[in-house]
Motif scaffolding. Structure first.
Motif, PDB file in Angstrom:
ATOM      1  N   UNK A   1       0.836  -1.204   0.000  1.00 28.08           N
ATOM      2  CA  UNK A   1       0.000   0.000   0.000  1.00 28.08           C
ATOM      3  C   UNK A   1       0.869   1.250   0.000  1.00 28.08           C
ATOM      4  N   UNK A   2       1.943   1.230   0.779  1.00 25.09           N
ATOM      5  CA  UNK A   2       2.874   2.365   0.784  1.00 25.09           C
ATOM      6  C   UNK A   2       3.430   2.599  -0.618  1.00 25.09           C
ATOM      7  N   UNK A   3       3.781   1.503  -1.277  1.00 21.13           N
ATOM      8  CA  UNK A   3       4.324   1.611  -2.633  1.00 21.13           C
ATOM      9  C   UNK A   3       3.287   2.153  -3.607  1.00 21.13           C
ATOM     10  N   UNK A   4       2.058   1.665  -3.488  1.00 14.37           N
ATOM     11  CA  UNK A   4       0.987   2.118  -4.379  1.00 14.37           C
ATOM     12  C   UNK A   4       0.757   3.612  -4.236  1.00 14.37           C
ATOM     13  N   UNK A   5       0.753   4.092  -3.006  1.00 14.41           N
ATOM     14  CA  UNK A   5       0.422   5.492  -2.733  1.00 14.41           C
ATOM     15  C   UNK A   5       1.608   6.437  -2.917  1.00 14.41           C
ATOM     16  N   UNK A   6       2.753   5.879  -3.219  1.00 15.56           N
ATOM     17  CA  UNK A   6       3.970   6.705  -3.342  1.00 15.56           C
ATOM     18  C   UNK A   6       3.897   7.681  -4.506  1.00 15.56           C
TER      19      UNK A   6
ATOM     20  N   UNK B   1      -6.525  -6.439   3.168  1.00 15.59           N
ATOM     21  CA  UNK B   1      -6.231  -5.286   2.307  1.00 15.59           C
ATOM     22  C   UNK B   1      -6.972  -4.049   2.802  1.00 15.59           C
ATOM     23  N   UNK B   2      -8.238  -4.211   3.179  1.00 15.28           N
ATOM     24  CA  UNK B   2      -9.004  -3.092   3.748  1.00 15.28           C
ATOM     25  C   UNK B   2      -8.281  -2.547   4.971  1.00 15.28           C
ATOM     26  N   UNK B   3      -7.823  -3.461   5.824  1.00 12.77           N
ATOM     27  CA  UNK B   3      -7.138  -3.043   7.055  1.00 12.77           C
ATOM     28  C   UNK B   3      -5.849  -2.300   6.738  1.00 12.77           C
ATOM     29  N   UNK B   4      -5.119  -2.780   5.734  1.00 12.66           N
ATOM     30  CA  UNK B   4      -3.864  -2.116   5.354  1.00 12.66           C
ATOM     31  C   UNK B   4      -4.131  -0.719   4.804  1.00 12.66           C
ATOM     32  N   UNK B   5      -5.186  -0.568   4.013  1.00 14.42           N
ATOM     33  CA  UNK B   5      -5.556   0.748   3.486  1.00 14.42           C
ATOM     34  C   UNK B   5      -5.944   1.697   4.618  1.00 14.42           C
ATOM     35  N   UNK B   6      -6.691   1.181   5.592  1.00 13.68           N
ATOM     36  CA  UNK B   6      -7.094   2.007   6.735  1.00 13.68           C
ATOM     37  C   UNK B   6      -5.877   2.410   7.572  1.00 13.68           C
ATOM     38  N   UNK B   7      -4.926   1.477   7.719  1.00 11.60           N
ATOM     39  CA  UNK B   7      -3.712   1.800   8.480  1.00 11.60           C
ATOM     40  C   UNK B   7      -2.919   2.917   7.793  1.00 11.60           C
ATOM     41  N   UNK B   8      -2.881   2.862   6.474  1.00  7.46           N
ATOM     42  CA  UNK B   8      -2.184   3.917   5.738  1.00  7.46           C
ATOM     43  C   UNK B   8      -2.848   5.268   5.998  1.00  7.46           C
ATOM     44  N   UNK B   9      -4.174   5.285   5.972  1.00 13.16           N
ATOM     45  CA  UNK B   9      -4.912   6.535   6.190  1.00 13.16           C
ATOM     46  C   UNK B   9      -4.660   7.069   7.602  1.00 13.16           C
ATOM     47  N   UNK B  10      -4.644   6.165   8.588  1.00 10.23           N
ATOM     48  CA  UNK B  10      -4.380   6.584   9.966  1.00 10.23           C
ATOM     49  C   UNK B  10      -2.977   7.193  10.101  1.00 10.23           C
ATOM     50  N   UNK B  11      -2.056   6.642   9.342  1.00  7.93           N
ATOM     51  CA  UNK B  11      -0.663   7.081   9.443  1.00  7.93           C
ATOM     52  C   UNK B  11      -0.372   8.340   8.627  1.00  7.93           C
ATOM     53  N   UNK B  12      -0.942   8.402   7.416  1.00  8.98           N
ATOM     54  CA  UNK B  12      -0.589   9.472   6.489  1.00  8.98           C
ATOM     55  C   UNK B  12      -1.712  10.449   6.189  1.00  8.98           C
TER      56      UNK B  12
END
Length: 449
Positions: free
Chosen positions: A408-413, A430-441
């Protein structure tokens, strides 16, 4: 004996709920063993049962049909959690019956696994069966598609209730001939949309007439083997539509059916077919046009089905794809969208997915349009990367990241529109990973697409 079994089942349901579990399947499994596979037979159901089956779209169509009746003031019971095997349906009925097994409702609206249609409805009387489509899916469990169709065809030979069939799928439409005495067969159909083709571009299971073996002729293909077909030898496919979707414009999106214009929230030809099935059920049961329009125009999906995320300022859409057709449909939506975009494909091979991932070779990656980069992830990240490379896609634009958070980090780079495809057990991680990215970034999560 039935009363004792009901008591045992309700005790199991109660214990599971005390433990914070939803009792979706386990009570049915226990009763399945105690009844030697007849766990649905012990319930007293006096109301009509409407079942929805098919490879793709069962959940959406079942939920929409349930909303038709709910908004019409009816008391319905639905397996909204998706437990669609006989054990799951048994658990559902356990939660809604009294101690004698009597179920109190105006209608039962049941999503039903294709292979379990003959099982469940040999034990309970079915009034209406809606069949959406048949595609190759989970070969480990279901076997070849023809085996599955034959099971349902055998059930339909003695079924005299309402049969609502996708008339543009030869594998589904053939069920209309199973019982020549059944006068309650109804077909739904869709006229060609802007991206319909004269040639087939995706894996197809409907090339030959199931009755005479001759090659089927198509006026157009909507996707996969779905389209306007006919057998010039025996006439198979020349069915009078009960409901037809016309004037399909996915840009708006809008379509008309039976003189009514609908504006669904999802802009795919796949969804148009689903909503045409819903409109067919509404017509059959005399649901008011106001209720039908409200349901079709406002229905949205979530939980990994065309779910929307903002990864910072990058718009990403996540969709479940558990078979080639599901993946191809997401690729179509992606290709039909203007501008450049990137794809993350997450592929797992857990037991629930099917250990055989050879189905990825039936996905048509060769029709990529303006896809500038692909990231792959999951337990079979390298398999899907090789598959995409073999389609002719530039290998230098494929990034393999088995770890989901890294993927996900790579996709959003990079900037641009993002699409995410994940198979069955990959969707929730995958949903959880996307949500974690949003919480972080930072970003936003909109479950309504």
């Amino acid at each position: 004996m039935n009363r004792l079994l009901i008591i045992i089942g309700k005790i199991i349901v109660g214990v599971l709920r005390l433990l914070g579990r939803n009792a979706g399947n386990l009570p049915g499994i226990v009763l399945w063993h105690l009844t030697r596979g007849k766990c649905c037979k012990m319930f007293k159901v006096d109301c009509p049962i409407i079942a929805v089956t098919g490879t793709n779209g069962k959940t959406s169509v079942t939920n929409c049909i349930a909303q038709l009746f709910e908004q019409s003031g009816k008391k319905i019971i639905i397996n909204k959690e998706g437990n669609n095997l006989d054990t799951g349906i048994c658990s559902l009925l356990l939660r809604h019956c009294d101690m004698s097994g009597k179920v109190d409702a105006d209608y039962l609206i049941l999503e039903t696994d294709e292979s379990h249609v003959p099982v469940v409805y040999s034990q309970q009387k079915l009034e209406t069966l809606v069949v959406l489509n048949f595609f190759r899916d989970q070969l480990d469990r279901n076997g070849e598609m023809e085996t599955l169709i034959q099971k349902i065809n055998g059930f339909c030979k003695t079924f005299s209730g309402n049969l609502i069939l996708n008339g543009d799928d030869p594998n589904t439409a053939r069920l209309g001939r199973a019982n020549p005495d059944n006068k309650n067969v109804k077909y739904f159909h869709a006229e060609p949309y802007a991206f319909a083709t004269k040639e087939i571009f995706e894996a197809s299971e409907g090339r030959f007439c199931p009755f005479c073996g001759e090659a089927l002729e198509y006026d157009y293909y909507q996707y996969s083997h779905i389209g306007k077909f006919r057998c010039n030898n025996c006439g198979f496919g020349n069915n009078e539509p009960y409901m037809t979707a016309k004037d399909i414009d996915l840009e708006k999106p809008v379509f008309t059916a039976d003189g009514h214009e609908y504006s669904p929230k999802l802009n795919s030809i796949y969804n148009v077919y689903n909503m045409t099935a819903v409109a067919s059920a509404a017509k059959l049961y005399n649901i008011s046009s106001e209720v039908t329009e409200n349901v079709i125009n406002n229905y949205t999906v979530n939980n990994g089905r065309m779910e929307s995320f903002m990864l910072g300022d990058r718009h990403a859409t996540l969709n479940l794809a558990k078979n080639p057709v599901g993946a191809n449909m997401t690729l179509r939506v992606m290709n039909e969208m203007q501008g450049e975009k990137e794809l993350l494909f997450v592929l797992n091979d857990n037991v629930a997915d099917g250990l055989d991932v050879s189905w990825i070779w039936d996905i048509n990656f060769s029709i990529f349009e303006r896809v500038t980069r692909v990231v792959t992830s999951g337990t079979r990240a390298y398999d899907i990367a090789v598959r995409i490379k073999c389609s002719g896609y530039d290998a230098s634009k494929i990034v393999v990241k088995p770890d989901l958070d890294e993927a996900v980090e790579e996709l959003a780079r990079t900037e641009g529109r993002k699409f995410v495809i994940a198979n069955y057990t990959a969707v929730q991680p995958t949903r959880s990973a996307l949500k974690r990215y949003i919480e972080k970034h930072g970003g936003e999560h909109n479950e309504n697409g």
